[in-house]
Design a protein around this motif. Structure first.
Motif, PDB file in Angstrom:
ATOM      1  N   GLN A  35       0.854  -1.191   0.000  1.00 47.28           N
ATOM      2  CA  GLN A  35       0.000   0.000   0.000  1.00 47.28           C
ATOM      3  C   GLN A  35       0.889   1.240   0.000  1.00 47.28           C
ATOM      4  OE1 GLN A  35      -3.554  -0.420   0.087  1.00 47.28           O
ATOM      5  NE2 GLN A  35      -3.459   1.674  -0.661  1.00 47.28           N
TER       6      GLN A  35
ATOM      7  N   GLU B 188      -3.161   8.645 -16.890  1.00 44.23           N
ATOM      8  CA  GLU B 188      -3.030   7.487 -16.004  1.00 44.23           C
ATOM      9  C   GLU B 188      -2.065   6.455 -16.581  1.00 44.23           C
ATOM     10  OE1 GLU B 188      -6.428   5.203 -13.784  1.00 44.23           O
ATOM     11  OE2 GLU B 188      -6.202   4.311 -15.784  1.00 44.23           O
TER      12      GLU B 188
ATOM     13  N   GLU C 181       1.811   5.145 -15.445  1.00 45.54           N
ATOM     14  CA  GLU C 181       2.099   3.750 -15.140  1.00 45.54           C
ATOM     15  C   GLU C 181       3.285   3.236 -15.962  1.00 45.54           C
ATOM     16  OE1 GLU C 181      -1.372   1.351 -15.618  1.00 45.54           O
ATOM     17  OE2 GLU C 181      -2.609   2.604 -14.324  1.00 45.54           O
TER      18      GLU C 181
ATOM     19  N   SER D   9      -2.760   9.345  -8.295  1.00 45.58           N
ATOM     20  CA  SER D   9      -3.373   8.031  -8.138  1.00 45.58           C
ATOM     21  C   SER D   9      -2.642   6.973  -8.956  1.00 45.58           C
ATOM     22  CB  SER D   9      -4.845   8.095  -8.564  1.00 45.58           C
ATOM     23  OG  SER D   9      -5.456   6.829  -8.470  1.00 45.58           O
TER      24      SER D   9
ATOM     25  N   LYS E   2       0.727   6.075  -7.356  1.00 40.65           N
ATOM     26  CA  LYS E   2       0.563   5.180  -6.210  1.00 40.65           C
ATOM     27  C   LYS E   2       0.196   3.765  -6.656  1.00 40.65           C
ATOM     28  CE  LYS E   2      -2.385   7.893  -4.058  1.00 40.65           C
ATOM     29  NZ  LYS E   2      -3.319   8.377  -3.003  1.00 40.65           N
ATOM     30  N   GLN E   3      -0.710   3.680  -7.631  1.00 41.79           N
ATOM     31  CA  GLN E   3      -1.164   2.371  -8.091  1.00 41.79           C
ATOM     32  C   GLN E   3      -0.026   1.567  -8.702  1.00 41.79           C
ATOM     33  OE1 GLN E   3      -1.610   1.147 -11.492  1.00 41.79           O
ATOM     34  NE2 GLN E   3      -2.283  -0.796 -10.616  1.00 41.79           N
ATOM     35  N   SER E   4       0.862   2.251  -9.440  1.00 43.44           N
ATOM     36  CA  SER E   4       1.969   1.567 -10.118  1.00 43.44           C
ATOM     37  C   SER E   4       3.232   1.494  -9.260  1.00 43.44           C
ATOM     38  CB  SER E   4       2.276   2.257 -11.450  1.00 43.44           C
ATOM     39  OG  SER E   4       2.565   3.641 -11.259  1.00 43.44           O
TER      40      SER E   4
END
Length: 238
Positions: A2, A95, A99, A129, A132-134
Motif C-alpha cells: 500500500q 493514467e 504507469e 493516483s 501510487k497504483q503503479s
C-alpha cells in the motif's frame, strides 16, 4: 504494498500527520490501525516506511521508520499532447503514461484543438493516483496548458531527441518513431489533437528541430498515439 503520497515529507521528518481525506481512507476504508506499516512517497523519488501511531480518521499520525531511494529512469520523456475533445480520454492517457513511465507532460493547444481549457487540479489527482497504483516514487511534472506557438518559441534545449507525430503524408522526411529513438536519450514527443496538427504547425516544429515521425500504419486517436509513443520509448530503454 500500500503506497500513499505526501509531497512535503522529507528525510528530516520523524513523524507526520495526514489530512482528513487521506486519514479517513487509511482508517475507515482500509481499516488500518496502530502498529500497521505502509509506504509513503514524496513524489520526488523516495519511499518512506511508516508505522501508524494514532489511527485517527480526522488526522492519522505515523512514525517514519526508514527511507529508500528509487532509481530514476535512464531517460527523461516529455510528452506534449493536445487535450482531447472528451476529457476522460485525456485522463486515461495521463493514467497510463504515468504507469508506463513519463517524466513531464504538457497540454498543448493547437489550431485544430476542440478543447482549449483543462482542469489541472483534476489532472494532478489522476497522476498521483496512477503513481501510487503503479508503485512509483516519481510524480510526473504537469505543466500549464500552452499554445503550440508559445511552446515552440519557448524551447531552448538542443541536447534531446525531439519528435512530432503527425498524420500528413511526408515521404521525404517522415520516419518511423522506432527508427529514430535512442536508448538513454532525453526525448520530447509532440502529439496533436483529433484534427491533427496544421501544416503550419508541422513546419514550425520542423524548423525548431523536431523530427516528423509515424507511429505505425493505423490512424490513431490522440490518447492512443500518446501511449504508443510512451511505450515505444520505454521499450527501447529496457
Amino acid at each position: 504494498m500500500q503506497l500513499f503520497y505526501n509531497p512535503t515529507i522529507s528525510s528530516s521528518d520523524k513523524e507526520i500527520s495526514f489530512d482528513k481525506e487521506e486519514s479517513r481512507h487509511i482508517v475507515k476504508v482500509l481499516r488500518m490501525k496502530e502498529g500497521d506499516i505502509f509506504k509513503i512517497t514524496n513524489g520526488k523519488g523516495v519511499f518512506f516506511d511508516a508505522e501508524i501511531i494514532n489511527a485517527n480518521p480526522k488526522g492519522c499520525t505515523v512514525n517514519i521508520l526508514s527511507e529508500e531511494k528509487q532509481a530514476q529512469l535512464p531517460y527523461q520523456l516529455h510528452l506534449i499532447v493536445a487535450p482531447t475533445k472528451l476529457n476522460d480520454r485525456y485522463e486515461w492517457f495521463l493514467e497510463k503514461a504515468t504507469e508506463i513511465g513519463v517524466t513531464e507532460i504538457t497540454p498543448v493547444i493547437c489550431h485544430h484543438s476542440e478543447r482549449k481549457v483543462i482542469k489541472p487540479e483534476r489532472y494532478e489527482k489522476i497522476l498521483q493516483s496512477a503513481m501510487k497504483q503503479s508503485l512509483k516514487a516519481y510524480l510526473p511534472t504537469l505543466n500549464e496548458a500552452i499554445s503550440f506557438k508559445d511552446f515552440i518559441d519557448s524551447q531552448t534545449t538542443s541536447d534531446e531527441l525531439k519528435c512530432i507525430a503527425h498524420c500528413e503524408d511526408d515521404p521525404t522526411s517522415k520516419k518511423s518513431l522506432k527508427s529514430v529513438l535512442v536508448p538513454n536519450k532525453n526525448t520530447s514527443i509532440l502529439i496533436g489533437p483529433e484534427g491533427d496538427f496544421s501544416p503550419e504547425e508541422i513546419e514550425m516544429a520542423k524548423n525548431a528541430g523536431y523530427i516528423p515521425v509515424a507511429l505505425g500504419e493505423s490512424r490513431l486517436r490522440t490518447e492512443t498515439a500518446a501511449i504508443v509513443a510512451c511505450h515505444s520509448v520505454a521499450f527501447i530503454n529496457e
